[in-house]
Design an enzyme around this catalytic site. Structure first.
Site, PDB file in Angstrom:
ATOM      1  N   PHE A   1       0.802  -1.230   0.000  1.00 26.91           N
ATOM      2  CA  PHE A   1       0.000   0.000   0.000  1.00 26.91           C
ATOM      3  C   PHE A   1       0.829   1.271   0.000  1.00 26.91           C
ATOM      4  CE2 PHE A   1      -2.221  -3.415   2.094  1.00 26.91           C
ATOM      5  CZ  PHE A   1      -3.293  -3.544   1.224  1.00 26.91           C
TER       6      PHE A   1
ATOM      7  N   ASP B   1      -3.521  -9.041   9.925  1.00 28.84           N
ATOM      8  CA  ASP B   1      -2.215  -9.284   9.296  1.00 28.84           C
ATOM      9  C   ASP B   1      -1.093  -9.311  10.340  1.00 28.84           C
ATOM     10  OD1 ASP B   1      -0.631  -9.902   7.153  1.00 28.84           O
ATOM     11  OD2 ASP B   1      -0.407  -7.850   6.419  1.00 28.84           O
TER      12      ASP B   1
END
Ligand SMILES: Nc1ncnc2c1ncn2[C@@H]1O[C@H](COP(=O)(O)OP(=O)(O)OP(=O)(O)O)[C@@H](O)[C@H]1O
Length: 330
Positions: free
Chosen positions: A14, A126
């Site tokens: 990202f 995550d």
């Protein structure tokens, strides 16, 4: 505030993470996570979540966010300014494996932070060593590492969990069977991933390291496989890991229950809820020396010669620039 990007600390799906340093100084002061405007949605979401965890122990602190660039030229980037983890990620600390006595303390820290995340109604989605950052703390008696959970880019509110949304979340090797098989997301996925992280701390190897291909890993997990726990792990460690890898989601999702387990019980191993890990061990001390060497180098390269009081310098610098830091300083 005048800052500039220093060396790159990491790159993810990202955006990129850089050291942010004040102009005319190459001493790292913050970490900045940057994404181009069209990819900034994840960072917006991460900022929103991190705002909820201001001053929360065990969770990376975000000072502020800022778009930078020229809208008319289409060069805008979105930036999150965060506290800088001098020790890097837990992956750096792991090397060839960490002694079990230290793993217990680190595990307790991560569990404690996970408890805060789940209590606030989020699932991190995550958890893995790359997303846990290490902060060296001087104690006078030894090296002190404080771990903090970072990278909330994939986190979701428990109330908004949708079946199937697990497909694009998480990292394959740390995924739980229900995540792989049916896309089911609950707080229990973080506990499974914590088990993988604890195993990695102990062995120095990624979960399913014997399998090379992602598809093979997925297949093994979907079939209900559990990462192998070495014989030499203590009975308390084995018990903890087996519970993290329980098939039954309900028995895996309640973090306070895990905090009671002998493997991490505070009174027996020190490093209570708010404490950092005081660790010894040649390898860890080696890392400490490396960090000190880097500090010395940073000082030498600086155009001015900062005094010892510059470390930690973040709160003073921010205040000097008219910004109120939200960093909780120990
Ligand atoms: N505050 C920080 N201080 C020091 N290093 C950092 C910091 N934040 C991130 N890093 C480094 O940058 C790496 C990538 O950061 P992060 O995981 O937040 O980015 P990401 O784009 O969300 O990554 P991914 O897509 O792999 O999950 C981390 O693994 C870590 O090594």
């Amino acid at each position: 505030m005048q800052w500039e990007k220093g060396k790159r600390l990491g790159k993810g799906g990202f955006g990129e993470v850089f050291v942010a340093q004040l102009m005319n100084s190459n001493i790292p002061t913050m970490a900045v996570k940057s994404a181009a405007e069209d990819k900034a949605a994840t960072l917006f979401a991460e900022h929103k979540i991190l705002t909820r965890f201001r001053n929360a122990p065990g969770i990376i602190q975000c000072f502020y966010d800022q778009p930078i660039g020229d809208y008319t030229e289409g060069t805008v980037s979105y930036n999150l300014f965060m506290e800088y983890a001098r020790g890097g990620s837990l992956t750096n600390l792991i090397g060839g494996g960490i002694p079990e006595s230290e793993v217990r303390v680190y595990t307790r820290m991560i569990l404690r932070a996970l408890y805060l995340i789940h209590s606030a109604g989020y699932v991190h989605c995550d958890i893995k060593p790359d997303n846990i950052l290490a902060f060296p703390r001087e104690t006078g008696t030894g090296v002190c590492w404080e771990l903090k959970i970072a990278d909330f880019g994939l986190a979701v509110e428990s109330s908004k969990l949708i079946q199937g949304s697990a497909d694009y979340r998480g990292t394959t090797r740390y995924k739980s069977p229900e995540m792989v098989a049916s896309g089911k997301l609950t707080p229990a996925v973080d506990v499974w991933a914590l088990g993988c992280t604890v195993l990695e701390m102990l062995t120095g190897r990624r979960p399913w390291s014997e399998l090379k291909k992602k598809e093979e890993v997925k297949w093994r997990i979907a079939k209900g496989g559990m990462p192998e726990i070495p014989q030499w792990v203590s009975e308390e460690g084995k018990d903890f890991l087996r519970r993290c890898f329980a098939k039954d989601i309900n028995s895996r999702c309640y973090v306070p229950g895990f905090l009671e387990l002998p493997f991490v019980a505070a009174d027996r191993h020190g490093g209570g809820f708010s404490g950092a890990a005081v660790v010894g061990g040649g390898r860890v001390l080696g890392l400490r020396r490396e960090i000190e060497r880097r500090w010395q180098e940073e000082k030498k390269q600086s155009k001015r010669s900062p005094a010892a009081a510059d470390f930690p310098m973040l709160p003073h610098q921010l205040l000097g620039q008219g910004i109120k830091p939200v960093l909780r300083c120990r």
